[in-house]
Structure formats: C-alpha cells, structure tokens
Design an enzyme around this catalytic site. Structure first.
Site, mmCIF file in Angstrom:
data_model
loop_
_atom_site.group_PDB
_atom_site.id
_atom_site.type_symbol
_atom_site.label_atom_id
_atom_site.label_comp_id
_atom_site.label_asym_id
_atom_site.label_seq_id
_atom_site.Cartn_x
_atom_site.Cartn_y
_atom_site.Cartn_z
ATOM 1 N N GLY A 10 44.860 44.392 38.979
ATOM 2 C CA GLY A 10 44.237 43.063 38.916
ATOM 3 C C GLY A 10 43.042 43.053 37.984
ATOM 4 N N LYS A 91 47.865 38.868 55.541
ATOM 5 C CA LYS A 91 48.468 40.179 55.796
ATOM 6 C C LYS A 91 47.780 41.296 55.007
ATOM 7 C CE LYS A 91 53.038 40.502 56.372
ATOM 8 N NZ LYS A 91 54.478 40.252 56.102
ATOM 9 N N GLY A 102 43.890 53.826 57.120
ATOM 10 C CA GLY A 102 44.700 54.930 57.649
ATOM 11 C C GLY A 102 44.870 56.023 56.609
ATOM 12 N N ALA A 114 36.653 45.866 48.996
ATOM 13 C CA ALA A 114 36.151 44.644 48.354
ATOM 14 C C ALA A 114 36.128 43.535 49.381
ATOM 15 C CB ALA A 114 37.075 44.262 47.193
ATOM 16 N N TYR A 145 41.646 33.282 53.568
ATOM 17 C CA TYR A 145 40.977 34.325 52.777
ATOM 18 C C TYR A 145 39.706 34.788 53.499
ATOM 19 C CZ TYR A 145 38.712 36.322 48.560
ATOM 20 O OH TYR A 145 38.092 37.136 47.634
#
Ligand code: NAD
Ligand code: UDP
Length: 324
Positions: A10, A91, A102, A114, A145
């Site tokens: 991104g 999600k 994890g 972030a 969000y």
C-alpha cells in the site's frame, strides 16, 4: 534483522518497506492487493532481501524462519475504500490484527500496529493528546474503520498485558505523498488530480473542517523512531504521529490551486456523515520520548506530490485511469 510488513504494497506500507531495506532489514511484504498494488514495490522485487507474498492477513499467517518485527499496516484506509469494504475493514482490524499478533508472539518479535486519528472520532478536544478517549459513532458509516482500529488497539494492549509482548501503537494522522492512488478519494489526491485536469476542486461542506497533513517521509521516520526505541513502559502506549500544522480544507484547496497554477474553480458538495470537524495531533509525546518532529512543510510536500501525479499522468495506462 527481519521484518514482516502487512499491507506492505500500500501507500504507507511500501514506503516503510523501502526504509526498512535501507536500514539493512530483510523484509517480507504480505498483502492481498485489495487497495494496494505490486507497482508500489516493483522496484524492490529484484532485491534478495525483499519478498512479496500475496495473502489475506485475516487468514492464518505462516512465516518460515525468524522474525524480529511485525508491522501491521493492512487495512483499507481511505474513507471511500472502507465504505466500499465495510466487512473486510472490520475483519482486517479484528481478525487480521489477531493473526498478526499471533505471528509476533510465535516469533517473539516486536509488534507495531498502524492505528489512526479516527479513533478520536469527531473530537471534542483539539488538538488531540493520546489521553483523549474520543467521540466515535460506532454505528455510523465510518464506525467500521474507527471501531476496527479501536478493537485492534485493545487487542494489542491485551497481548502486551497478558502475554508480556513488546507492542507499539502509532496513531497516524492524515498523511500524503507519492504512491497515493489518484482515485483513492482522499482530499489531497482528489484536489491535485482535479487541479491538474482543470476540473473543479470538490470541497465537502463549507470547507471549514480542519485536518493536519503530514508528508510521508516524516511519517515513516516517526514510525521507525518508535520501532527502534528501546523497550520501556513509556513506548508501550500509543503515540500520535502527524504534522500539527492544522488548516481548513478550503485553505488546502487554495494551496493546491496556487502550487499547480491551475485555473480550476472550487465547487461545494455535501459533507459526508460523521465527517470530523477538526483534527490535529498533539505530538508532545513523540517529540519528548522519540525525539521526532516533522521536517517537511506543506508547500514542499505538496510540490513533491504534485510532481509525482504529473509523472503518473505522463504514463498512458495510468493517465487513462486518472482521467476515467
Ligand atoms: P493503503 O490502502 O494504500 O494500504 C493498505 C494496504 O493493506 C493495501 O496494500 C491493501 O491491499 C492491504 N490490505 C488491506 N486489507 C488486507 C488484508 N485483509 N490482508 C492483506 N493486506 C490487506 O492505505 P495506507 O494509507 O497505506 O494505510 C496503511 C495503514 O495506515 C492502514 O492500516 C491505515 O489504517 C493506516 N493509516 C493511514 C493513514 C493515512 O493518512 N494514509 C492515516 C491513518 C492510519
Ligand atoms: N474532502 C473534501 N473534498 C474531497 C475529499 C475530501 O472536501 O474531494 C474533505 C473530507 O470531507 C474531510 C477532509 O477533506 O473533511 C479529509 O478527507 P479525507 O478523505 O482525505 O480523509 P479523512 O480525514 O476524512 O479520513
């Protein structure tokens, strides 16, 4: 040293990959390309210290070999992206953060996530210090969000407290620069593309709402200062990282017109629901503890971003995307 960067293809993730490689890290970039692109990391693909893996971080993460740091940046970030992908956004903020934590736990790695100024919602305190708990509408369109990131922060802190992990949280304020998608709908990319095309600049509402814009190189320096800081109680709670120079959206429109020399008009549109009226980071903690402060002013940052969009427009297949 080896780092895993989720969302590494991104806008911010790819700049982070660049700087980590420069610092000598081996980097594993993991991304499902939902809002990112391999174009952003194409220049790294031939580097033996860089690897790209297409993966949805909501699913189990398996990484072979040692990992020293997990930087969790995967998430749609532009309002139009998370409004189009509400469930995926929830999600990746919840399940994706769980999987990334994890992985960090399994590898005994430092974890940095972030977060966002959006966790403050439409703030009733301005500027926002990290101690402010925010004013978020959980069931509004932006809630997907904001609440995903609030959950992610809670999850990261739980891992710190329960599993004694080294966890760091960066609350990122509006950041701009090269590699933003021209059609990502964010205000800086919209205004620059509109100005270059001599189309009207679309100001939402009366344009009196404020934002504080940070150039991407400054932001990445702040994130890396946090990543590199020795472990302590002080670095274990969130840090605002952004540029505290607050301006109205209308003022940003005028600045873009001035710097592009465009003859575009300004046109007003409806203000989106729950659009925060003000936003400005209090960066006292980042200054005092990390010794970080932004260096790039708005004129210089916008000039570099305008140059980038001009170059992109010169590439025919990208130009057709911008113009469509
Ligand atoms: P971006 O959309 O350019 O990058 C996000 C990346 O995550 C994309 O490459 C996308 O494909 C990837 N991604 C999304 N869901 C994924 C999934 N389930 N699995 C794997 N990869 C996935 O956005 P950005 O501006 O670079 O934002 C990066 C991070 O920084 C996000 O977590 C965002 O919330 C945060 N942030 C950014 C800003 C900003 O101003 N740019 C402000 C606050 C917070
Ligand atoms: N905005 C605008 N015109 C645009 C795009 C955005 O006036 O073409 C406004 C938007 O309503 C918000 C601010 O600019 O008040 C910043 O929007 P952006 O989508 O960049 O990010 P946000 O800070 O809202 O997450």
């Amino acid at each position: 040293m080896r780092a895993v960067v989720t969302g590494g293809a991104g806008f911010l993730g790819s700049h982070l990959c660049d700087r980590l490689i420069e610092m000598g890290y081996d980097v594993l970039c993991m991304d499902n390309l939902s809002t990112g692109s391999t174009d952003n990391v194409a220049h790294l693909l031939g580097n033996s210290r860089f690897r790209f893996v297409k993966h949805n971080v909501v699913d189990y993460l398996y990484v072979e070999g040692p990992v020293d740091a997990v930087l969790h940046f995967a998430s749609p970030a532009s309002p139009i992206d998370y409004l189009e992908m509400p469930i995926q956004t929830l999600k990746v903020g919840s399940l994706g953060t769980h999987k990334s934590l994890g992985l960090a736990r399994e590898k005994k790695a430092r974890f940095l996530m972030a977060s966002t100024s959006e966790i403050y919602g439409d703030p009733l305190v301005n500027p926002q210090p990290e101690t402010y708990w925010g004013n978020v509408n959980p069931i509004g369109p932006r809630g997907v969000y904001d609440e995903a990131k609030r959950f992610a922060e809670a999850m990261a802190m739980a891992y710190r407290r329960y599993h004694k992990m080294d966890v760091r949280i960066v609350r990122i304020f509006n950041t701009y620069g090269p590699r933003m998608r021209p059609n990502d709908g964010r205000v800086v990319s919209n205004f620059i593309v509109q100005a270059l095309q001599r189309k009207p600049l679309t100001v939402y509402g009366d344009g009196s709402q404020t934002r504080s814009f940070c150039f991407v190189s400054d932001l990445v320096s702040g994130i890396l200062a946090l990543l590199s800081a020795p472990a302590s109680e002080e670095v274990a709670t969130p840090f605002n990282v952004g540029n505290p120079e607050e301006r109205t959206v209308r003022d940003l429109a005028s600045k873009v017109l001035e710097l592009t020399g465009s003859s575009s008009r300004i046109e007003t549109r409806d203000l989106p629901l729950d659009d925060p009226h003000v936003r400005c980071p209090d960066i006292t903690r980042a200054k005092n503890i990390l010794g970080w402060r932004p260096q790039v002013g708005i004129d210089e940052g916008l000039r570099l971003t305008i140059e980038y969009f001009k170059k992109m427009a010169a590439v025919p297949e990208i130009a057709s995307r911008i113009l469509s």
